[in-house]
Design an enzyme around this catalytic site. Structure first.
Site, mmCIF file in Angstrom:
data_model
loop_
_atom_site.group_PDB
_atom_site.id
_atom_site.type_symbol
_atom_site.label_atom_id
_atom_site.label_comp_id
_atom_site.label_asym_id
_atom_site.label_seq_id
_atom_site.Cartn_x
_atom_site.Cartn_y
_atom_site.Cartn_z
ATOM 1 N N TYR A 98 37.120 18.817 8.728
ATOM 2 C CA TYR A 98 37.581 19.166 7.375
ATOM 3 C C TYR A 98 36.514 19.070 6.296
ATOM 4 C CZ TYR A 98 38.368 14.069 7.526
ATOM 5 O OH TYR A 98 38.223 12.724 7.711
ATOM 6 N N LYS A 99 35.282 18.718 6.665
ATOM 7 C CA LYS A 99 34.216 18.615 5.656
ATOM 8 C C LYS A 99 33.506 19.966 5.557
ATOM 9 C CE LYS A 99 34.119 13.661 6.026
ATOM 10 N NZ LYS A 99 33.704 12.526 6.832
ATOM 11 N N PHE A 102 29.228 4.804 8.817
ATOM 12 C CA PHE A 102 30.525 5.051 8.186
ATOM 13 C C PHE A 102 31.510 3.971 8.660
ATOM 14 C CE2 PHE A 102 34.567 7.261 7.561
ATOM 15 C CZ PHE A 102 34.381 7.812 6.302
ATOM 16 N N ARG A 162 28.491 10.758 -5.528
ATOM 17 C CA ARG A 162 28.034 11.673 -4.482
ATOM 18 C C ARG A 162 28.355 13.101 -4.882
ATOM 19 N NH1 ARG A 162 30.216 10.722 1.498
ATOM 20 N NH2 ARG A 162 32.061 11.387 0.374
ATOM 21 N N ASP A 180 27.638 10.646 15.466
ATOM 22 C CA ASP A 180 28.706 11.150 14.605
ATOM 23 C C ASP A 180 28.097 12.232 13.713
ATOM 24 O OD1 ASP A 180 30.636 11.617 12.644
ATOM 25 O OD2 ASP A 180 31.338 9.537 12.690
HETATM 26 C C1 LIG Z 1 34.578 11.699 7.353
HETATM 27 C C2 LIG Z 1 34.027 10.870 8.434
HETATM 28 C C3 LIG Z 1 34.848 10.369 9.443
HETATM 29 C C4 LIG Z 1 36.323 10.632 9.357
HETATM 30 O O1 LIG Z 1 37.062 10.107 10.397
HETATM 31 P P1 LIG Z 1 38.615 10.472 10.482
HETATM 32 O O2 LIG Z 1 39.039 9.892 11.749
HETATM 33 O O3 LIG Z 1 38.735 11.956 10.378
HETATM 34 O O4 LIG Z 1 39.314 9.866 9.304
HETATM 35 C C5 LIG Z 1 34.279 9.644 10.467
HETATM 36 N N1 LIG Z 1 32.937 9.413 10.481
HETATM 37 C C6 LIG Z 1 32.122 9.858 9.503
HETATM 38 C C7 LIG Z 1 30.665 9.602 9.573
HETATM 39 C C8 LIG Z 1 32.645 10.600 8.447
HETATM 40 O O5 LIG Z 1 31.844 11.034 7.486
#
Ligand SMILES: *Cc1c(COP(=O)(O)O)cnc(C)c1O
Length: 410
Positions: A220-221, A125, A369, A195
């Site tokens: 939040y996911k 990511f 997606r 992560d």
């Molecule tokens: C959604 C997501 C993030 C989000 O990071 P934020 O700091 O909350 O913006 C980080 N890593 C991955 C793999 C994600 O899918």
């Protein structure tokens, strides 16, 4: 031939069907984006009103203790722990995923001072890679080595300080082998930082079983904590007291109210906190986490697999010949809870679906997606979403959605 009646029948025997009642799902919307922003728990508005009116309005500063605000990062961490195979004393809810990556990456490098390499995957990511670049610039003596995750085992050697990967790939949904990669890292004397943003609440995670050292993830996911919900971080118990927190704020102090001038980190996971957290945001995440208490993760995984299998089968049945290809692993054991579909005009197709109330998202350059959240999505909805996709492709309705200027949030 899969028909709608088959899907309706599956909904009737779905052991998780009752969970949907706990979420607000907008009328007429087919929401396949819970992997980006989870649906709102019905209990959230009343709880937030209570925090605002009673705990803040009336309780004021007394609420740090009386309403339990002070303990929220640890209390919520303990509620996240069973979803990721961690002990209650190994997780705190705090900050954002990006900030937590920063904290733990620096801490990991400090634990391996004689090593220079941060090993990651070019498909990781973006924020994970950007944070690693920031850390690299700040410390000025590390190499960020990027090797595709499928070849990462061969790249782990004694120069590597930390291997940092996203467990479920945000584009393809490929699940990486946490246990195997962690074992290889440990054999070479390296640490691992995972992560879990696309894993927690979607696929089984066993941090302790895998021997993982450090982890972060998003609230939040699939956890449904609301926009900008606090994220979380994990530190393996045995490592906790050797972590030197780089964001050494007062919430990490052994005695925050002694107002000592020396920073003395508290023992345990708490030293990874930094400063005051939003009680409002924590409260919203907490009602979402409480839903998981009544949910069997084996059933969640079984339904996640069934939903993604159903969607793939429907796309193959009804969309063949329209320029689409499944870009996620075909083996469900290798796949997380979303499915990526490749189409040269994926952005326009996703926009045409949105116009019909089917919400997925788009990841550059050509991936649509679709996220499948077992707690609140039905088999019939998956059928309907696939039918809309087939219709958009067959009718060419997406052609009207072609644009040179994609929206700022895709
Ligand atoms: C959604 C997501 C993030 C989000 O990071 P934020 O700091 O909350 O913006 C980080 N890593 C991955 C793999 C994600 O899918």
């Amino acid at each position: 031939m899969i028909d709608r009646a088959h899907c309706v029948a599956r909904d009737r025997s779905d052991p998780l069907a009752h969970c949907r009642e706990r979420f607000h799902i907008p009328e007429g919307l087919l929401y396949l984006d819970g992997n980006s922003l989870g649906a709102m728990p019905k209990a959230a508005p009343a709880r937030l009103r209570q925090v605002i009116e009673e705990e803040w309005g009336e309780g004021l500063i007394r609420s740090w203790l009386d309403a339990g605000w002070w303990d929220m990062p640890r209390r919520l961490g303990a509620k996240i722990a069973p979803l990721i195979g961690a002990g209650a004393d190994e997780v705190v809810a705090t900050d954002t995923t990006s900030v937590n990556l920063f904290k733990l990456l620096i801490a990991a490098l400090a634990l391996r001072p004689d090593r220079r390499v941060i090993l990651s995957d070019p498909g990781n990511f973006p924020t994970d890679l950007y944070i690693a670049q920031g850390v690299q610039g700040l410390l000025g003596r590390h190499e960020l080595r990027l090797v595709p995750a499928e070849r990462i085992l061969d790249a782990i050697d004694e120069s590597v300080a930390v291997v940092t990967l996203t467990h479920v790939d945000f584009k393809s949904a490929q699940i990486h082998d946490m246990k195997g990669i962690t074992a290889a890292a440990h054999r070479a004397g390296a640490l691992t930082l995972w992560d879990l943003s696309h894993s927690a609440g979607a696929v089984p995670v066993d941090l302790e079983g895998a021997g993982a050292d450090l982890a972060v993830g998003c609230g939040y996911k699939y956890l449904n904590g609301g926009p900008g919900a606090p994220a979380y971080l994990y530190v393996r118990r045995a490592l906790q007291d050797s972590i030197r927190p780089p964001l050494s704020g007062w919430w990490a102090h052994a005695q925050p109210f002694a107002f000592d001038i020396e920073f003395t980190p508290v023992a345990g996971i708490g030293r990874n906190l930094c400063g005051t957290q939003s009680a409002l945001a924590m409260a919203a995440l907490e009602v979402a986490l409480d839903i998981w208490r009544d949910v069997d993760m084996t059933a969640v995984r079984a339904k996640s697999v069934a939903l993604t299998e159903l969607f793939i089968a429907l796309v193959e049945q009804d969309c063949a010949g329209f320029g689409v290809a499944v870009a996620s692993p075909r083996d469900p054991a290798q796949r997380g809870s979303h499915v990526s579909i490749r189409h040269a005009e994926g952005y326009a197709v996703a926009q045409a679906l949105r116009a019909r109330g089917v919400i997925g998202d788009f990841r550059s350059p050509d991936l649509m997606r679709f996220g499948f959240t077992p707690l609140y999505l039905s088999y019939a909805e998956v059928f309907d979403a696939a039918a809309h996709l087939a219709e958009v492709l067959r009718s060419g309705a997406w052609r009207e959605m072609k644009t040179d200027a994609p929206a700022r949030v895709t």
